[in-house]
Motif scaffolding. Structure first.
Motif, short mmCIF file in Angstrom:
data_model
loop_
_atom_site.label_atom_id
_atom_site.label_comp_id
_atom_site.label_asym_id
_atom_site.label_seq_id
_atom_site.Cartn_x
_atom_site.Cartn_y
_atom_site.Cartn_z
N LYS A 7 1.00 -1.61 0.22
CA LYS A 7 0.46 0.37 0.17
C LYS A 7 0.89 0.98 -0.08
O LYS A 7 1.88 1.52 0.43
N ALA A 8 0.50 2.39 -0.16
CA ALA A 8 0.45 3.77 -0.65
C ALA A 8 1.38 4.43 1.07
O ALA A 8 2.89 5.05 1.22
N LYS A 9 0.74 4.70 1.88
CA LYS A 9 0.44 4.27 3.09
C LYS A 9 1.12 4.13 4.26
O LYS A 9 0.92 2.56 4.04
N LEU A 10 1.49 4.38 4.95
CA LEU A 10 3.01 3.14 5.86
C LEU A 10 1.62 2.68 6.99
O LEU A 10 1.79 1.43 7.50
N GLU A 11 0.48 3.57 7.33
CA GLU A 11 -0.43 3.06 8.20
C GLU A 11 -1.49 1.70 7.88
O GLU A 11 -1.77 0.76 8.13
N GLN A 12 -1.43 2.02 6.58
CA GLN A 12 -2.52 1.16 5.44
C GLN A 12 -0.97 -0.24 4.96
O GLN A 12 -1.43 -1.09 5.33
N LYS A 13 0.04 0.10 5.48
CA LYS A 13 1.48 -0.95 5.15
C LYS A 13 1.37 -1.51 6.28
O LYS A 13 1.78 -3.42 6.32
N THR A 14 1.25 -0.84 7.56
CA THR A 14 1.88 -1.78 8.64
C THR A 14 0.30 -2.85 8.88
O THR A 14 0.79 -4.27 9.32
N ARG A 15 -0.68 -2.67 8.86
CA ARG A 15 -2.09 -3.18 8.40
C ARG A 15 -1.82 -4.67 7.87
O ARG A 15 -2.91 -5.43 8.02
N GLN A 16 -1.84 -3.93 6.71
CA GLN A 16 -1.76 -5.23 5.35
C GLN A 16 -0.64 -6.23 6.23
O GLN A 16 -0.48 -7.70 5.62
N VAL A 17 1.00 -5.70 6.78
CA VAL A 17 1.81 -6.43 7.18
C VAL A 17 1.50 -7.21 7.87
O VAL A 17 1.85 -9.20 8.22
#
Length: 414
Positions: A238-248
């Motif tokens: 994902k583009a934003k860090l918060e979205q990436k964190t949830r994705q991880v």
């Protein structure tokens, strides 16, 4: 001068040439290069009056010509009322044992390089030596035991300590551990990592995350997220860090529930910042019930150990108290077993025909230093041991010595 084959029969009797080179800051390497012999042979000539390497015709004249062409050397001789031919006289100015006439800048760097906690300096001095053709024939070898020496798992020497570290790494990978492996340059950290990854590859449930970023100082929370997402799924980060964190978190929990053993391995971890090390704890805290969703293995040089010193980094205590530390130490105590394995790869089953036990003991002593508290520290890592043995074998050939003895080993630089 006469050619003498058996160096151990010549007493330690340094000549005036050694004092001249030391006082004038001229390296033995420079002289050796000019006259056409190895630095080791030049060292022997400086330390043992009467020795002359037979591989160089007109050795004495060539050395005298070199000295005559040096204004500093000639000025030194003139100040003492000496002629060039006097460089072969026995030096009477006090002990020179252990003195190494090298360029001043290199000498200062070398002294600093072998202090504990300065692996960068050691790395900058790193040299991969080559066994000469003459030495290969002399010792009846068809190839060097130290060239391309790791081709399969059986080529890796493992002491009891190494086996413990290997087991600790595999356990951290399979059971969600947090482990830091610390070792000097040339200690075999990457070899250990490759062996462990090879073992884990046999486990269909194991998944390794291995960030490819070369400059570890640029690793961030976002780049770690990218590595986890790309190595564990076909999803696009994902583009934003918060979205990436949830994705991880979603990917890790999905993998964990499927029975996977996920492990993040970061090499050159000594380049990580305190901020990133703290962030790793956040990833480590992701849990599937009571089970950690991901193990973490950090591999780095001694600076990594300094980062895990709570007295210096109290703000990192929450990471330090959760991380197990394992250190790869030198091979002192295991040198003969290590060398036996290396030579066995090239068909030599009895290394006593190549190197004597007292030479191995001399090498162990050369590669041992003391820290500021007087504690002994072994620098007998695979890279330094390999290079020292190759230098000794090359020198033994030049000296006409049948084997590498303690006397030959003591003349080896480095």
């Amino acid at each position: 001068m006469k050619r003498t084959e058996a160096i151990h029969k010549i007493p330690f009797r340094p000549i005036r040439l050694k004092r001249l080179l030391l006082d004038c800051d001229i390296s033995q390497t420079a002289v050796a290069s000019a006259v056409g012999c190895s630095r080791g042979a030049m060292c022997v000539a400086c330390n043992h009056r009467g020795y002359e390497p037979g591989s160089v015709k007109g050795f004495g004249g060539a050395v005298e010509a070199f000295v005559s062409a040096s204004p500093a050397a000639m000025q030194w001789l003139a100040s003492k009322g000496l002629a060039v031919t006097n460089i072969w006289d026995t030096d009477s100015g006090g002990t020179l044992r252990g003195s190494n006439p090298v360029n001043a800048q290199v000498r200062r760097h070398h002294d600093h390089a072998w202090q504990p906690g300065d692996p960068t300096a050691i790395e900058s001095q790193e040299v991969v030596e080559m066994l000469s053709d003459g030495a290969m024939k002399h010792f009846k070898l068809f190839r060097s035991p130290f060239s391309n020496d790791i081709r399969e798992a059986g080529d890796i020497y493992l002491s009891d300590e190494h086996r413990y570290i290997e087991a600790a790494m595999i356990d951290a990978a399979r059971h969600g551990g947090f482990l830091a492996i610390i070792g000097e340059v040339g200690s075999g950290k990457s070899v250990m990592r490759k062996k462990v990854v090879s073992e884990l590859a046999k486990d269909e449930q194991a998944r390794i995350i291995y960030p490819r970023m070369i400059d570890k100082t640029r690793i961030s929370a976002s780049s770690i997220c990218d590595a986890i997402i790309m190595d564990l799924s076909d999803e696009k980060p994902k583009a934003k860090l918060e979205q990436k964190t949830r994705q991880v978190e979603k990917i890790l929990l999905t993998r964990s529930k499927a029975g996977c053993h996920v492990c993040l391995i970061i090499e050159e971890a000594h380049d990580l910042s305190v901020r990133v090390l703290k962030l790793l704890k956040r990833f480590y805290e992701i849990e599937d019930g009571y089970k950690k969703a991901m193990g973490i293995i950090l591999i780095g040089q001694p600076e990594l150990g300094q980062l895990f010193n709570e007295a210096d980094h109290y703000d990192m205590r929450e990471v330090i108290r959760r991380c197990q530390i394992a250190e790869i130490r030198g091979l002192n105590g295991n040198l003969k077993d290590y060398l036996t394995l290396k030579f066995k790869r090239v068909g030599i089953t009895d290394i006593s025909h190549i190197i004597t036990d007292d030479a191995i003991a001399a090498l162990s002593e050369k590669l041992t230093i003391k820290d500021e508290r007087g504690r002994k520290i072994s620098n007998a890592y695979p890279l330094s041991v390999n290079n020292s043995i190759i230098r000794a074998m090359n020198l033994a050939y030049e000296l006409g010595a049948e084997r590498v003895t303690a006397e030959v080993m003591q003349e080896v630089r480095g």
